[in-house]
Motif scaffolding. Structure first.
Motif, PDB file in Angstrom:
ATOM      1  N   MET A   1       0.839  -1.203   0.000  1.00  0.00           N
ATOM      2  CA  MET A   1       0.000   0.000   0.000  1.00  0.00           C
ATOM      3  C   MET A   1       0.875   1.256   0.000  1.00  0.00           C
ATOM      4  N   VAL A   2       0.238   2.364  -0.236  1.00  0.00           N
ATOM      5  CA  VAL A   2       0.881   3.668  -0.102  1.00  0.00           C
ATOM      6  C   VAL A   2       0.877   4.014   1.376  1.00  0.00           C
ATOM      7  N   GLY A   3       2.008   4.455   1.906  1.00  0.00           N
ATOM      8  CA  GLY A   3       2.060   4.804   3.319  1.00  0.00           C
ATOM      9  C   GLY A   3       3.451   5.208   3.750  1.00  0.00           C
ATOM     10  N   THR A   4       3.675   5.197   5.049  1.00  0.00           N
ATOM     11  CA  THR A   4       4.963   5.560   5.636  1.00  0.00           C
ATOM     12  C   THR A   4       5.621   4.310   6.197  1.00  0.00           C
ATOM     13  N   PHE A   5       6.879   4.091   5.825  1.00  0.00           N
ATOM     14  CA  PHE A   5       7.650   2.920   6.254  1.00  0.00           C
ATOM     15  C   PHE A   5       8.243   3.175   7.637  1.00  0.00           C
ATOM     16  N   TYR A   6       8.065   2.219   8.546  1.00  0.00           N
ATOM     17  CA  TYR A   6       8.698   2.284   9.861  1.00  0.00           C
ATOM     18  C   TYR A   6       9.438   0.974  10.101  1.00  0.00           C
ATOM     19  N   GLU A   7      10.695   1.072  10.515  1.00  0.00           N
ATOM     20  CA  GLU A   7      11.520  -0.111  10.721  1.00  0.00           C
ATOM     21  C   GLU A   7      11.338  -0.742  12.096  1.00  0.00           C
ATOM     22  N   SER A   8      10.646  -0.068  13.007  1.00  0.00           N
ATOM     23  CA  SER A   8      10.456  -0.594  14.357  1.00  0.00           C
ATOM     24  C   SER A   8       9.020  -0.345  14.818  1.00  0.00           C
ATOM     25  N   PRO A   9       8.577  -1.095  15.847  1.00  0.00           N
ATOM     26  CA  PRO A   9       7.202  -0.924  16.325  1.00  0.00           C
ATOM     27  C   PRO A   9       6.944   0.423  16.981  1.00  0.00           C
ATOM     28  N   SER A  10       7.990   1.060  17.518  1.00  0.00           N
ATOM     29  CA  SER A  10       7.862   2.405  18.088  1.00  0.00           C
ATOM     30  C   SER A  10       9.239   3.067  18.039  1.00  0.00           C
TER      31      SER A  10
ATOM     32  N   TYR B   1      12.876  -4.093  13.533  1.00  0.00           N
ATOM     33  CA  TYR B   1      12.481  -5.488  13.417  1.00  0.00           C
ATOM     34  C   TYR B   1      13.623  -6.322  12.855  1.00  0.00           C
ATOM     35  N   VAL B   2      14.259  -5.823  11.783  1.00  0.00           N
ATOM     36  CA  VAL B   2      15.343  -6.558  11.130  1.00  0.00           C
ATOM     37  C   VAL B   2      16.437  -5.595  10.699  1.00  0.00           C
ATOM     38  N   GLN B   3      17.621  -6.154  10.482  1.00  0.00           N
ATOM     39  CA  GLN B   3      18.749  -5.418   9.925  1.00  0.00           C
ATOM     40  C   GLN B   3      19.349  -6.286   8.834  1.00  0.00           C
ATOM     41  N   VAL B   4      20.259  -5.731   8.050  1.00  0.00           N
ATOM     42  CA  VAL B   4      20.944  -6.519   7.031  1.00  0.00           C
ATOM     43  C   VAL B   4      21.648  -7.673   7.747  1.00  0.00           C
ATOM     44  N   GLY B   5      21.433  -8.889   7.237  1.00  0.00           N
ATOM     45  CA  GLY B   5      22.034 -10.078   7.828  1.00  0.00           C
ATOM     46  C   GLY B   5      21.110 -10.842   8.760  1.00  0.00           C
ATOM     47  N   THR B   6      19.950 -10.251   9.111  1.00  0.00           N
ATOM     48  CA  THR B   6      19.000 -10.927   9.994  1.00  0.00           C
ATOM     49  C   THR B   6      18.362 -12.103   9.255  1.00  0.00           C
ATOM     50  N   LYS B   7      18.321 -13.276   9.909  1.00  0.00           N
ATOM     51  CA  LYS B   7      17.621 -14.451   9.374  1.00  0.00           C
ATOM     52  C   LYS B   7      16.132 -14.266   9.663  1.00  0.00           C
ATOM     53  N   VAL B   8      15.285 -14.491   8.651  1.00  0.00           N
ATOM     54  CA  VAL B   8      13.846 -14.305   8.803  1.00  0.00           C
ATOM     55  C   VAL B   8      13.089 -15.552   8.359  1.00  0.00           C
ATOM     56  N   THR B   9      11.893 -15.710   8.904  1.00  0.00           N
ATOM     57  CA  THR B   9      10.978 -16.759   8.468  1.00  0.00           C
ATOM     58  C   THR B   9       9.845 -16.095   7.698  1.00  0.00           C
ATOM     59  N   ALA B  10       9.100 -16.885   6.942  1.00  0.00           N
ATOM     60  CA  ALA B  10       8.058 -16.346   6.067  1.00  0.00           C
ATOM     61  C   ALA B  10       7.009 -15.524   6.816  1.00  0.00           C
ATOM     62  N   ASP B  11       6.689 -15.922   8.049  1.00  0.00           N
ATOM     63  CA  ASP B  11       5.638 -15.221   8.798  1.00  0.00           C
ATOM     64  C   ASP B  11       6.176 -14.176   9.779  1.00  0.00           C
ATOM     65  N   GLN B  12       7.459 -13.868   9.689  1.00  0.00           N
ATOM     66  CA  GLN B  12       8.079 -12.897  10.602  1.00  0.00           C
ATOM     67  C   GLN B  12       7.828 -11.462  10.128  1.00  0.00           C
ATOM     68  N   VAL B  13       7.435 -10.579  11.056  1.00  0.00           N
ATOM     69  CA  VAL B  13       7.213  -9.161  10.748  1.00  0.00           C
ATOM     70  C   VAL B  13       8.571  -8.497  10.523  1.00  0.00           C
ATOM     71  N   VAL B  14       8.700  -7.768   9.402  1.00  0.00           N
ATOM     72  CA  VAL B  14       9.957  -7.098   9.086  1.00  0.00           C
ATOM     73  C   VAL B  14       9.861  -5.576   9.175  1.00  0.00           C
ATOM     74  N   CYS B  15       8.628  -5.043   9.122  1.00  0.00           N
ATOM     75  CA  CYS B  15       8.438  -3.585   9.210  1.00  0.00           C
ATOM     76  C   CYS B  15       6.963  -3.280   9.366  1.00  0.00           C
ATOM     77  N   ILE B  16       6.666  -1.992   9.452  1.00  0.00           N
ATOM     78  CA  ILE B  16       5.291  -1.499   9.500  1.00  0.00           C
ATOM     79  C   ILE B  16       5.135  -0.466   8.393  1.00  0.00           C
ATOM     80  N   VAL B  17       3.995  -0.502   7.698  1.00  0.00           N
ATOM     81  CA  VAL B  17       3.640   0.569   6.771  1.00  0.00           C
ATOM     82  C   VAL B  17       2.365   1.199   7.318  1.00  0.00           C
ATOM     83  N   GLU B  18       2.468   2.485   7.648  1.00  0.00           N
ATOM     84  CA  GLU B  18       1.320   3.206   8.195  1.00  0.00           C
ATOM     85  C   GLU B  18       0.562   3.875   7.065  1.00  0.00           C
ATOM     86  N   ALA B  19      -0.744   3.644   7.043  1.00  0.00           N
ATOM     87  CA  ALA B  19      -1.617   4.302   6.077  1.00  0.00           C
ATOM     88  C   ALA B  19      -2.860   4.760   6.827  1.00  0.00           C
TER      89      ALA B  19
END
Length: 168
Positions: free
Chosen positions: A97-106, A112-130
Motif C-alpha cells: 500500500m501507499v504509506g509511511t515505512f517504519y523499521e520498528s514498532p515504536s 524489526y530486522v537489519q541486514v544479515g537478519t535471518k527471517v521466516t516467512a511469517d516474521q514481521v519485518v516492518c510497519i507501513v502506516e496508512a
C-alpha cells in the motif's frame, strides 16, 4: 492525489468502525460517509473537490509522529539496481500500500530486522502506516535480509520494493 490512493482510503474506511471521514491535503478534499449497511456509499455529502487547503492536516485525536520526515525524505527513492545475474536469488518484499515505512514498532524500540537478519516467512519485518493504521509487513519467505531499500519514516508507494531477501 492519485485514484489508487483514494481507493486505498475507501478500503481502509470501509474496513474500519469509522462512520464518517474527511481528508484535506494540498488543495484536495475527500469526504466519505458510510450508509446504514456499513459500506461506503456515494451520497450528496460525499465529494472530491479542489479548494485551497493547509499544507498538512492532522486528526485532532491522533498523537504527533515521533519523527517528522524532512522534505527531501518525502521524495520517493528508486531502488538500487540488482545485477541481472543475481536477481533470481533475491526475493523482493514489496509494499502492499501507499504509506509511511517504519523499521520498528515504536521510536524507542529496535528495528524489526537489519541486514544479515535471518527471517521466516511469517516474521514481521516492518510497519507501513496508512491513514493512522499500522500494517505489519511479513517477510513472505525464509531467508536472510540482504538489503533494506528504504529509510525509516520514508513515504512508500504501492508495489515499491522495501527489502531484498536472499531466500533459503
Amino acid at each position: 492525489m492519485k485514484i489508487q490512493e483514494i481507493r486505498e482510503i475507501i478500503k481502509l474506511v470501509d474496513g474500519s468502525s469509522i462512520e464518517e471521514f474527511s481528508y484535506e491535503f494540498e488543495g484536495v478534499k475527500v469526504k466519505m460517509k458510510k450508509s446504514g449497511s456499513g459500506k461506503v456509499q456515494p451520497s450528496a455529502s460525499s465529494s472530491i473537490q479542489t479548494s485551497p487547503a493547509p499544507k498538512a492536516v492532522e486528526a485532532p485525536s491522533a498523537p504527533a509522529p515521533a519523527k517528522e520526515p524532512k522534505a527531501e525524505e518525502l521524495v520517493s527513492e528508486e531502488a538500487p539496481e540488482i545485477p541481472a545475474d543475481n536477481e533470481s536469488e533475491y526475493h523482493k518484499i514489496l509494499s502492499p500500500m501507499v504509506g509511511t515505512f517504519y523499521e520498528s514498532p515504536s521510536p524507542d524500540e529496535d528495528a524489526y530486522v537489519q541486514v544479515g537478519t535471518k527471517v521466516t516467512a511469517d516474521q514481521v519485518v516492518c510497519i507501513v502506516e496508512a491513514m493512522k493504521l499500522f500494517n505489519e509487513i511479513e517477510a513472505e519467505v525464509d531467508g536472510e535480509i540482504a538489503e533494506i531499500l528504504v529509510k525509516d519514516g520514508q513515504l512508500v508507494e504501492y508495489g515499491q520494493p522495501l527489502f531484498l531477501v536472499k531466500a533459503n
